[in-house]
Design an enzyme around this catalytic site. Structure first.
Site, PDB file in Angstrom:
ATOM      1  N   GLU A 199       7.364  -6.712   1.063  1.00  0.00           N
ATOM      2  CA  GLU A 199       6.151  -6.607   1.888  1.00  0.00           C
ATOM      3  C   GLU A 199       5.223  -7.806   1.648  1.00  0.00           C
ATOM      4  OE1 GLU A 199       5.157  -4.643   4.191  1.00  0.00           O
ATOM      5  OE2 GLU A 199       6.249  -2.762   4.050  1.00  0.00           O
TER       6      GLU A 199
ATOM      7  N   SER B 203     -10.359   5.707  -4.109  1.00  0.00           N
ATOM      8  CA  SER B 203     -11.315   6.810  -4.186  1.00  0.00           C
ATOM      9  C   SER B 203     -10.905   7.886  -5.190  1.00  0.00           C
ATOM     10  CB  SER B 203     -11.495   7.427  -2.797  1.00  0.00           C
ATOM     11  OG  SER B 203     -10.256   7.882  -2.277  1.00  0.00           O
TER      12      SER B 203
ATOM     13  N   LYS C 248       0.858  -1.182   0.000  1.00  0.00           N
ATOM     14  CA  LYS C 248       0.000   0.000   0.000  1.00  0.00           C
ATOM     15  C   LYS C 248       0.895   1.234   0.000  1.00  0.00           C
ATOM     16  CE  LYS C 248      -3.497   2.338   2.780  1.00  0.00           C
ATOM     17  NZ  LYS C 248      -4.430   2.188   3.904  1.00  0.00           N
TER      18      LYS C 248
ATOM     19  N   LYS D 289      -2.248  -1.413  -3.738  1.00  0.00           N
ATOM     20  CA  LYS D 289      -3.084  -0.218  -3.689  1.00  0.00           C
ATOM     21  C   LYS D 289      -2.218   1.019  -3.805  1.00  0.00           C
ATOM     22  CE  LYS D 289      -5.891   2.204  -0.403  1.00  0.00           C
ATOM     23  NZ  LYS D 289      -6.173   2.366   0.997  1.00  0.00           N
TER      24      LYS D 289
ATOM     25  N   ARG E 257     -10.854   9.924   2.547  1.00  0.00           N
ATOM     26  CA  ARG E 257     -10.745  10.563   3.868  1.00  0.00           C
ATOM     27  C   ARG E 257     -11.938  11.489   4.112  1.00  0.00           C
ATOM     28  NH1 ARG E 257      -4.200  11.249   3.505  1.00  0.00           N
ATOM     29  NH2 ARG E 257      -3.820   9.013   3.299  1.00  0.00           N
TER      30      ARG E 257
ATOM     31  N   TYR F 281     -15.203   1.332  -6.303  1.00  0.00           N
ATOM     32  CA  TYR F 281     -16.444   2.082  -6.116  1.00  0.00           C
ATOM     33  C   TYR F 281     -17.349   1.960  -7.345  1.00  0.00           C
ATOM     34  CZ  TYR F 281     -13.680   3.792  -2.255  1.00  0.00           C
ATOM     35  OH  TYR F 281     -12.899   3.832  -1.134  1.00  0.00           O
TER      36      TYR F 281
ATOM     37  N   ARG G 207       1.304   9.855   5.783  1.00  0.00           N
ATOM     38  CA  ARG G 207       1.512   8.457   6.165  1.00  0.00           C
ATOM     39  C   ARG G 207       2.807   7.905   5.581  1.00  0.00           C
ATOM     40  NH1 ARG G 207      -3.283   8.173   8.339  1.00  0.00           N
ATOM     41  NH2 ARG G 207      -5.290   8.126   7.254  1.00  0.00           N
TER      42      ARG G 207
HETATM   43  C1  PBG Z   1      -6.952   3.069   5.903  1.00  0.00           C
HETATM   44  C2  PBG Z   1      -7.455   3.046   4.511  1.00  0.00           C
HETATM   45  C3  PBG Z   1      -7.397   4.077   3.573  1.00  0.00           C
HETATM   46  C4  PBG Z   1      -8.000   3.609   2.417  1.00  0.00           C
HETATM   47  C5  PBG Z   1      -8.423   2.306   2.658  1.00  0.00           C
HETATM   48  N1  PBG Z   1      -8.072   1.968   3.962  1.00  0.00           N
HETATM   49  C6  PBG Z   1      -6.899   5.455   3.731  1.00  0.00           C
HETATM   50  C7  PBG Z   1      -5.500   5.768   3.948  1.00  0.00           C
HETATM   51  O1  PBG Z   1      -4.606   4.919   3.932  1.00  0.00           O
HETATM   52  O2  PBG Z   1      -5.265   6.952   4.180  1.00  0.00           O
HETATM   53  C8  PBG Z   1      -8.144   4.392   1.142  1.00  0.00           C
HETATM   54  C9  PBG Z   1      -9.126   3.860   0.147  1.00  0.00           C
HETATM   55  C10 PBG Z   1      -9.481   4.801  -0.947  1.00  0.00           C
HETATM   56  O3  PBG Z   1      -8.877   5.864  -1.169  1.00  0.00           O
HETATM   57  O4  PBG Z   1     -10.446   4.479  -1.658  1.00  0.00           O
HETATM   58  N2  PBG Z   1      -7.944   2.682   6.815  1.00  0.00           N
END
Ligand code: PBG
Length: 325
Positions: free
Chosen positions: A236, A277, A197, A251, A207, A316, A220
């Site tokens: 990983e 998203s 990720k 991701k 968010r 989505y 992050r």
């Molecule tokens: C963390 C999490 C995130 C997403 C899925 N799980 C946000 C992040 O890492 O800041 C993002 C998914 C998306 O953007 O559709 N709980």
């Protein structure tokens, strides 16, 4: 006589020919729909940066799950939006926390007709917005966080999750979750690991959907991966497989097609990709302006993710695609 030695166009002549020789197929069976459920609201609330996506009430979540079963989708991934957040993110493992009650609702509503995946993280539940416990020096404390993830895993399993999906990118998270599940008597609960990720700017609309902002304008990058690295993703993934992951996920999706392909060829277990998203929002926004044909672009993107090697796609667009296939 002169003619092209080979004419690849022969196999593109008709829709039936193209269908016959298609190398990748996007199937309903591969798609997982992310769903948001928010505590303490009476009406579903639209998420402006994710057109068509809402924060569900417990009741509307049930209805949506039943609708998705009707559309033939195999799975959903659930995210909770609590009313109250704290420094530890304790709502994440509260047996009466929003995700736990919603998991029980879903189990009751759809039985085993849907695979219910619970995102396993703390960021929706912490007041600082980080995915773990923050230490005195402001860094995220890896091992203190693992202890919380273990509690979340047990609470989600207890509430009926089929699959838990640790997404915080803490070292050792899959092992900690696997151990917690075994100890609590839930050996059947699977782990979909957010294995590779990346720290991406494409999570912004998500968010908004979960009401998370990172304290002090933080980010992050101390735990999610650096976009410049591909080999690191394989490290990983290998760790997660060793620790007991049942599915590994990459991701975001489109910026990581090379990573998806590399992961696919390095493991034998299912590989998932999260079309996130921001990827969805960009297509929707350009479509609303009439600049692109959004449904066609969505299909093109999801097929590209399949072609790269993903077995499962979290998107989505899942319901829309299901309606169109
Ligand atoms: C963390 C999490 C995130 C997403 C899925 N799980 C946000 C992040 O890492 O800041 C993002 C998914 C998306 O953007 O559709 N709980």
């Amino acid at each position: 006589m002169s003619f092209p030695a080979r004419r690849p166009r022969r196999l593109r002549r008709t829709p039936a020919l193209r269908r016959l020789v298609a190398e990748s197929r996007l199937s309903l069976d591969d798609l997982v729909a992310p769903l948001f459920v928010r505590e303490g609201i009476d009406e579903p609330r639209p998420v402006p940066s994710l057109p068509g996506v809402v924060q569900h009430t417990r009741e509307s979540l049930r209805k949506e799950a039943a609708r998705l079963v009707g559309l033939g989708l195999p799975g959903v991934m659930l995210f909770g939006v609590p009313e109250v957040k704290d420094a530890e993110g304790s709502g994440a493992w509260d047996p009466d926390g929003i995700v736990q009650v919603a998991l029980r609702d879903l189990r009751d509503e759809v039985g085993e007709a849907l695979v219910v995946v619970a995102d396993l993280c703390l960021d929706e539940y912490t007041d600082h917005g980080h995915c773990g416990v923050v230490a005195a020096d402001g860094s995220v404390d890896n091992d203190a966080t693992l202890e919380r993830y273990a509690r979340v895993a047990q609470a989600q399993a207890e509430a009926g999750a089929d699959v838990v999906a640790p997404s915080g990118m803490m070292d050792g998270q899959v092992g900690a979750v696997r151990r917690a599940l075994e100890e609590a008597g839930h050996p059947q609960v699977a782990i979909l690991a957010y294995a590779a990720k990346y720290a991406s700017a494409l999570y912004g609309p998500f968010r908004d959907a979960v009401g998370v902002s990172i304290a002090g304008g933080g980010d992050r990058r101390g735990y999610q991966q650096d976009a410049r690295n591909r080999r690191e993703a394989l490290v990983e993934v290998a760790l997660d497989v060793e620790e007991g992951a049942d599915v590994v996920m990459v991701k975001p999706a489109l910026g990581c097609l090379d990573v998806i392909a590399a992961v696919r060829s390095s493991v034998e277990i299912p590989v998932a990709a999260y079309h996130v998203s921001g990827e969805y929002a960009m297509v929707k926004a350009a479509g609303e302006r009439g600049w692109i044909d959004a449904p066609a672009v969505a299909m093109e993107q999801l097929v590209a993710v399949k072609r790269a090697g993903a077995d499962v796609i979290v998107t989505y667009f899942a319901a829309e695609v299901a309606e169109s296939l």
